[in-house]
Design a protein around this motif. Structure first.
Motif, PDB file in Angstrom:
ATOM      1  N   SER A 292       0.824  -1.196   0.000  1.00 33.20           N
ATOM      2  CA  SER A 292       0.000   0.000   0.000  1.00 33.20           C
ATOM      3  C   SER A 292       0.861   1.249   0.000  1.00 33.20           C
ATOM      4  O   SER A 292       1.967   1.259   0.528  1.00 33.20           O
ATOM      5  CB  SER A 292      -0.901  -0.018   1.225  1.00 33.20           C
ATOM      6  OG  SER A 292      -1.647   1.160   1.278  1.00 33.20           O
TER       7      SER A 292
ATOM      8  N   THR B 139      -0.616   4.276   0.939  1.00 36.09           N
ATOM      9  CA  THR B 139      -1.344   5.277   1.702  1.00 36.09           C
ATOM     10  C   THR B 139      -0.567   5.672   2.955  1.00 36.09           C
ATOM     11  O   THR B 139       0.271   4.907   3.428  1.00 36.09           O
ATOM     12  CB  THR B 139      -2.722   4.736   2.136  1.00 36.09           C
ATOM     13  OG1 THR B 139      -2.504   3.574   2.935  1.00 36.09           O
ATOM     14  CG2 THR B 139      -3.571   4.371   0.960  1.00 36.09           C
TER      15      THR B 139
ATOM     16  N   ARG C 208      -1.134   3.137   5.887  1.00 35.28           N
ATOM     17  CA  ARG C 208      -0.948   1.703   5.660  1.00 35.28           C
ATOM     18  C   ARG C 208      -0.553   0.950   6.920  1.00 35.28           C
ATOM     19  O   ARG C 208      -0.899  -0.218   7.066  1.00 35.28           O
ATOM     20  CB  ARG C 208       0.082   1.463   4.567  1.00 35.28           C
ATOM     21  CG  ARG C 208       1.474   1.990   4.881  1.00 35.28           C
ATOM     22  CD  ARG C 208       2.404   1.705   3.722  1.00 35.28           C
ATOM     23  NE  ARG C 208       3.716   2.296   3.955  1.00 35.28           N
ATOM     24  CZ  ARG C 208       4.023   3.537   3.672  1.00 35.28           C
ATOM     25  NH1 ARG C 208       3.095   4.345   3.157  1.00 35.28           N
ATOM     26  NH2 ARG C 208       5.231   4.006   3.918  1.00 35.28           N
TER      27      ARG C 208
ATOM     28  N   ALA D 273      -6.482   0.948   4.202  1.00 36.30           N
ATOM     29  CA  ALA D 273      -5.864   0.335   3.025  1.00 36.30           C
ATOM     30  C   ALA D 273      -6.059   1.199   1.779  1.00 36.30           C
ATOM     31  O   ALA D 273      -5.193   1.256   0.923  1.00 36.30           O
ATOM     32  CB  ALA D 273      -6.434  -1.058   2.805  1.00 36.30           C
ATOM     33  N   THR D 274      -7.214   1.841   1.669  1.00 34.63           N
ATOM     34  CA  THR D 274      -7.538   2.435   0.367  1.00 34.63           C
ATOM     35  C   THR D 274      -8.111   3.842   0.442  1.00 34.63           C
ATOM     36  O   THR D 274      -8.627   4.327  -0.548  1.00 34.63           O
ATOM     37  CB  THR D 274      -8.606   1.578  -0.332  1.00 34.63           C
ATOM     38  OG1 THR D 274      -9.776   1.612   0.478  1.00 34.63           O
ATOM     39  CG2 THR D 274      -8.165   0.160  -0.512  1.00 34.63           C
ATOM     40  N   TYR D 275      -8.076   4.514   1.540  1.00 38.48           N
ATOM     41  CA  TYR D 275      -8.764   5.796   1.699  1.00 38.48           C
ATOM     42  C   TYR D 275     -10.262   5.644   1.494  1.00 38.48           C
ATOM     43  O   TYR D 275     -10.921   6.498   0.917  1.00 38.48           O
ATOM     44  CB  TYR D 275      -8.243   6.851   0.710  1.00 38.48           C
ATOM     45  CG  TYR D 275      -6.812   7.235   0.924  1.00 38.48           C
ATOM     46  CD1 TYR D 275      -6.255   7.254   2.190  1.00 38.48           C
ATOM     47  CD2 TYR D 275      -6.011   7.592  -0.146  1.00 38.48           C
ATOM     48  CE1 TYR D 275      -4.933   7.610   2.381  1.00 38.48           C
ATOM     49  CE2 TYR D 275      -4.687   7.945   0.040  1.00 38.48           C
ATOM     50  CZ  TYR D 275      -4.156   7.943   1.307  1.00 38.48           C
ATOM     51  OH  TYR D 275      -2.862   8.277   1.498  1.00 38.48           O
TER      52      TYR D 275
ATOM     53  N   TYR E  43     -10.933  -4.130  -3.652  1.00 30.85           N
ATOM     54  CA  TYR E  43     -10.860  -2.718  -4.045  1.00 30.85           C
ATOM     55  C   TYR E  43      -9.439  -2.202  -3.923  1.00 30.85           C
ATOM     56  O   TYR E  43      -8.945  -1.462  -4.773  1.00 30.85           O
ATOM     57  CB  TYR E  43     -11.813  -1.913  -3.153  1.00 30.85           C
ATOM     58  CG  TYR E  43     -11.828  -0.434  -3.441  1.00 30.85           C
ATOM     59  CD1 TYR E  43     -12.195   0.038  -4.698  1.00 30.85           C
ATOM     60  CD2 TYR E  43     -11.485   0.484  -2.468  1.00 30.85           C
ATOM     61  CE1 TYR E  43     -12.219   1.379  -4.966  1.00 30.85           C
ATOM     62  CE2 TYR E  43     -11.508   1.840  -2.729  1.00 30.85           C
ATOM     63  CZ  TYR E  43     -11.866   2.288  -3.984  1.00 30.85           C
ATOM     64  OH  TYR E  43     -11.875   3.609  -4.257  1.00 30.85           O
ATOM     65  N   PHE E  44      -8.779  -2.635  -2.851  1.00 34.58           N
ATOM     66  CA  PHE E  44      -7.392  -2.231  -2.628  1.00 34.58           C
ATOM     67  C   PHE E  44      -6.514  -2.665  -3.802  1.00 34.58           C
ATOM     68  O   PHE E  44      -5.706  -1.885  -4.331  1.00 34.58           O
ATOM     69  CB  PHE E  44      -6.906  -2.847  -1.313  1.00 34.58           C
ATOM     70  CG  PHE E  44      -5.437  -2.761  -1.102  1.00 34.58           C
ATOM     71  CD1 PHE E  44      -4.828  -1.534  -0.906  1.00 34.58           C
ATOM     72  CD2 PHE E  44      -4.653  -3.901  -1.104  1.00 34.58           C
ATOM     73  CE1 PHE E  44      -3.466  -1.445  -0.707  1.00 34.58           C
ATOM     74  CE2 PHE E  44      -3.293  -3.819  -0.919  1.00 34.58           C
ATOM     75  CZ  PHE E  44      -2.696  -2.596  -0.719  1.00 34.58           C
TER      76      PHE E  44
ATOM     77  N   GLU F  14      -7.517  -0.718  -7.013  1.00 32.52           N
ATOM     78  CA  GLU F  14      -7.222   0.704  -6.952  1.00 32.52           C
ATOM     79  C   GLU F  14      -5.794   0.982  -7.451  1.00 32.52           C
ATOM     80  O   GLU F  14      -5.522   2.011  -8.053  1.00 32.52           O
ATOM     81  CB  GLU F  14      -7.387   1.161  -5.508  1.00 32.52           C
ATOM     82  CG  GLU F  14      -7.409   2.635  -5.305  1.00 32.52           C
ATOM     83  CD  GLU F  14      -7.077   2.967  -3.875  1.00 32.52           C
ATOM     84  OE1 GLU F  14      -7.685   3.879  -3.342  1.00 32.52           O
ATOM     85  OE2 GLU F  14      -6.196   2.307  -3.286  1.00 32.52           O
ATOM     86  N   GLN F  15      -4.916   0.013  -7.210  1.00 32.27           N
ATOM     87  CA  GLN F  15      -3.537   0.222  -7.631  1.00 32.27           C
ATOM     88  C   GLN F  15      -3.373   0.144  -9.142  1.00 32.27           C
ATOM     89  O   GLN F  15      -2.410   0.633  -9.690  1.00 32.27           O
ATOM     90  CB  GLN F  15      -2.642  -0.819  -6.962  1.00 32.27           C
ATOM     91  CG  GLN F  15      -2.727  -0.696  -5.462  1.00 32.27           C
ATOM     92  CD  GLN F  15      -1.704  -1.511  -4.754  1.00 32.27           C
ATOM     93  OE1 GLN F  15      -1.370  -2.616  -5.169  1.00 32.27           O
ATOM     94  NE2 GLN F  15      -1.186  -0.991  -3.657  1.00 32.27           N
TER      95      GLN F  15
ATOM     96  N   ALA G  61      -8.142   5.314  -7.837  1.00 28.84           N
ATOM     97  CA  ALA G  61      -9.246   5.387  -6.886  1.00 28.84           C
ATOM     98  C   ALA G  61     -10.516   5.850  -7.575  1.00 28.84           C
ATOM     99  O   ALA G  61     -10.488   6.363  -8.687  1.00 28.84           O
ATOM    100  CB  ALA G  61      -8.894   6.349  -5.751  1.00 28.84           C
TER     101      ALA G  61
END
Lengths: 220, 482
Positions: free
Chosen positions: A123, A125, A128, A172-174, B178-179, B182-183, B187
């Motif tokens: 990650s 972010t 993370r 993990a992903t905002y 989703y994680f 997203e990469q 997003a």
């Protein structure tokens, strides 16, 4: 705000969440459980706002607001009403072996961190590092549901688990896309309502909210 | 346009029935709304047959050969179950098991439940799919406890908590999905759209997808009723009203499996290994064996067929796990025929237990004497579900087992033994129910026989002749799933 400062703050909030998860695991009184749940929501909302501010992700402001309204105000309010009407406000549950439960909780945290580690590395972010804590609080809430024998604490455990999942999504992903978050929030709200109606039915049929009295439907 | 119509009809129905669902005519209204949903689904199907896969409303909905037949099946069984539920619920009211308020709750929840399942099938967004699956649980909790008996409340509680916890795992799996996406996709809303994910599935991070799939398997697997996550299923099926058992067993389990398979396609693309298939084969085989051996212990007719559902869902999961065009084709066919047969069986079992005044199989005797159509319906339905030729279940099971023999010979003895045990257990219990000394009483309203034989006729047709366009769908879907 400097980057290290914000990371520090995010980590502080994450550790607060972990602390609350442990406190819930050991808390015997229903009323205090609801307070803890509301605090968990508050920390979550603060954390989400901070992440939104640091990363400039505007949709996170909405989800912070959603968390605030739903998990700090609405759900605790429903739960308060519920325990008043059911007359279980001062209920104290007997929990056996709190020290053992806490030790298992520690093991769960280690497992959570180990599972999350490879993902945290991938990650990018700022949050993370906290994914391990998120997974740990999900597992701790799960553990709480298993150890509880009464309906209301079990459901608080369930809601706390959803909080953990929400935190996982933020770290993990905002956060998930807003439409999904709205949907999840709607499900949680409707679920709590249904649970509220359901407890009255349970009480009517069994004169008790003790799951042990209810579990009779074994293999016949 | 049509996807929206398919979804709006049951929503409108839920509102209408929420207001007037307690009237005596509500059963008819419920059936009429379900018929409208079926018509909308048929129009959608015709469109997809003619023009191929379609995206609608800003890519919010996605219809291809995999979900279009499930949409049609869901709408069809939803309609026939509504036909069945009209006399069934009238008889229940006559027997004093429910009152008008609960009838309203039942009708409104029924339409909401149809809506959530159709939404889960039609949506292109994996997050919305999760939301719809959870909503499907919520819509049915109060239906399972409709009779407010202690046993039904316990069943509903178990269903609520176990499926809630299970589906929470699936949410974590979706977050991980989703994680990973997203990469690659960046997003935003599009990163959870299945069509976008499918296009880039080979670039998704394998280690994340592995973990995501495990969580999704546990989560959606709970709703499919895979052993050892199945313990809510027999209770919920046995204690709720029979129309609810029929749609839970015939439709909800399929939809949950659909959600799992959609995710499996993505995980397979990213991993390029057999991991997901092996996991599904393992869970599937375990479910088949454990469920088959649990059958002989059952005394409640609806519990018996609930375990049979666990067995069949296990078999379908196993077939999806094996993968390849033939096994997947068989899995899709089995989904269809199981859904039709099992709901038909629940219809007859419902009326049979209304006649006997109990669901205990020991007390249900001699159905053929008092009501030959119910008796023969139960007999034929049981033979169909046990995989007797010429019914469609035989065709799909035959395909699954021959594929297993060729590709995974070690699994064949388990499968054959389980099917043999299941046959002995179910047939041994059903035979005296149908042919023994009679115990039944007369029903105050004529039972719904048409849906039963309509379903069995369809299953029979599918056993001897699969229409080319249906075979074509199955093949296209199988190619998609791989």
């Amino acid at each position: 705000m400097s980057a290290s400062m914000s990371t520090q703050l995010i980590n502080l909030f994450a550790s607060l969440l972990l602390l609350i998860a442990f406190a819930m695991l050991a808390q015997r009184r229903v009323l205090s459980l609801i307070h803890l749940f509301a605090w968990q929501g508050a920390v979550l909302a603060l954390n989400t706002t901070l992440v939104a501010f640091v990363t400039d992700q505007h949709h996170l402001y909405y989800s912070a607001l959603l968390t605030l309204v739903l998990k700090v105000i609405l759900l605790p309010w429903i739960l308060h009403r519920l325990i008043d009407k059911l007359n279980v406000r001062w209920d104290v549950e007997t929990l056996v072996n709190i020290p053992t439960t806490m030790l298992i909780g520690v093991v769960l945290v280690i497992i959570g961190f180990n599972v999350a580690m490879p993902i945290s590395h991938l990650s990018a972010t700022v949050t993370r590092g906290t994914l391990g804590i998120a997974l740990a609080s999900v597992l701790l809430s799960f553990m709480m549901m298993i150890t509880r024998r009464k309906a209301v604490p079990q459901v608080i455990g369930f809601l706390a688990m959803e909080n953990g999942l929400f935190f996982a999504a933020t770290s993990a992903t905002y956060g998930m896309p807003l439409v999904v978050e709205l949907g999840v929030a709607l499900d949680v709200l409707v679920g709590t309502f249904i649970f509220g109606i359901f407890t009255f039915h349970l009480r009517e049929a069994f004169d008790s909210l003790d799951i042990e009295h209810i579990e009779k439907l074994k293999e016949r | 346009m049509y996807p929206l119509l398919v979804l709006l009809t049951p929503i409108a129905g839920a509102v209408i029935l929420g207001l007037w669902g307690h009237r005596a005519s509500a059963g008819g209204v419920n059936a009429a709304i379900s018929l409208l949903t079926l018509i909308a689904a048929a129009l959608l199907t015709a469109q997809v047959v003619e023009y191929g896969p379609m995206l609608a409303f800003d890519e919010l909905f996605f219809v291809d050969s995999f979900n279009v037949f499930l949409v049609a099946l869901t709408a069809l069984v939803g309609f026939t179950t509504a036909l069945f539920s009209r006399p069934y619920m009238l008889i229940e009211m006559h027997h004093g098991r429910i009152n008008a308020r609960r009838l309203r709750l039942y009708h409104a929840s029924y339409q909401l439940f149809m809506f959530t399942m159709l939404l889960a099938l039609l949506t292109n967004n994996l997050g919305i799919m999760w939301v719809a699956m959870e909503a499907a649980t919520l819509a049915t909790v109060l239906l399972v406890s409709l009779y407010r008996t202690p046993a039904s409340l316990e069943a509903a509680w178990k269903y609520f908590i176990l499926c809630g916890v299970g589906i929470a795992q699936a949410l974590f799996g979706t977050v991980l999905m989703y994680f990973a996406s997203e990469q690659v996709l960046g997003a935003g809303g599009t990163a959870l759209l299945w069509t976008h994910l499918d296009a880039v599935k080979s670039q998704l991070e394998p280690s994340v997808l592995t973990l995501a799939f495990v969580f999704l398997l546990v989560g959606y697997g709970t709703k499919v009723g895979l052993v050892p996550l199945h313990s809510w299923l027999p209770d919920a099926h046995a204690e709720g009203p029979t129309p609810v058992s029929a749609v839970l067993s015939g439709l909800l389990l399929n939809v949950a499996l659909y959600a799992l398979v959609r995710n499996k396609v993505l995980a397979d693309g990213a991993l390029g290994s057999d991991l997901t298939g092996n996991l599904m084969m393992g869970f599937g085989l375990l479910s088949v064996v454990i469920a088959a051996f649990s059958l002989s212990r059952q005394q409640d007719a609806k519990r018996l067929f609930a375990y049979s559902s666990v067995e069949h869902m296990g078999l379908i999961t196993f077939a999806f796990g094996m993968g390849g065009p033939v096994a997947t084709f068989a899995a899709l066919l089995h989904m269809t025929v199981h859904s039709l047969t099992k709901s038909a069986i629940f219809f007859v079992v419902g009326h049979a237990s209304q006649k006997a005044g109990t669901q205990m199989m020991d007390s249900i005797r001699g159905l053929v004497d008092t009501n030959p159509t119910i008796g023969w319906g139960l007999m034929l339905g049981s033979l169909a579900i046990l995989g007797m030729p010429p019914f469609g279940v035989f065709a799909s099971e035959f395909l699954i087992i021959t594929t297993a023999m060729r590709e995974h010979p070690w699994a064949t003895p388990f499968l054959l033994a389980a099917l043999g045990v299941a046959f002995a257990a179910v047939f041994g219990k059903v035979q005296p129910m149908v042919f023994g000394e009679t115990t039944g009483r007369r029903l105050p309203h004529p039972p719904a026989i048409l849906p039963v034989f309509a379903h069995l006729a369809l299953v029979l047709v599918l056993g001897v002749y699969i229409p080319p366009y249906l075979a074509q769908w199955y093949r296209q879907a199988a190619a998609l799933i791989g």
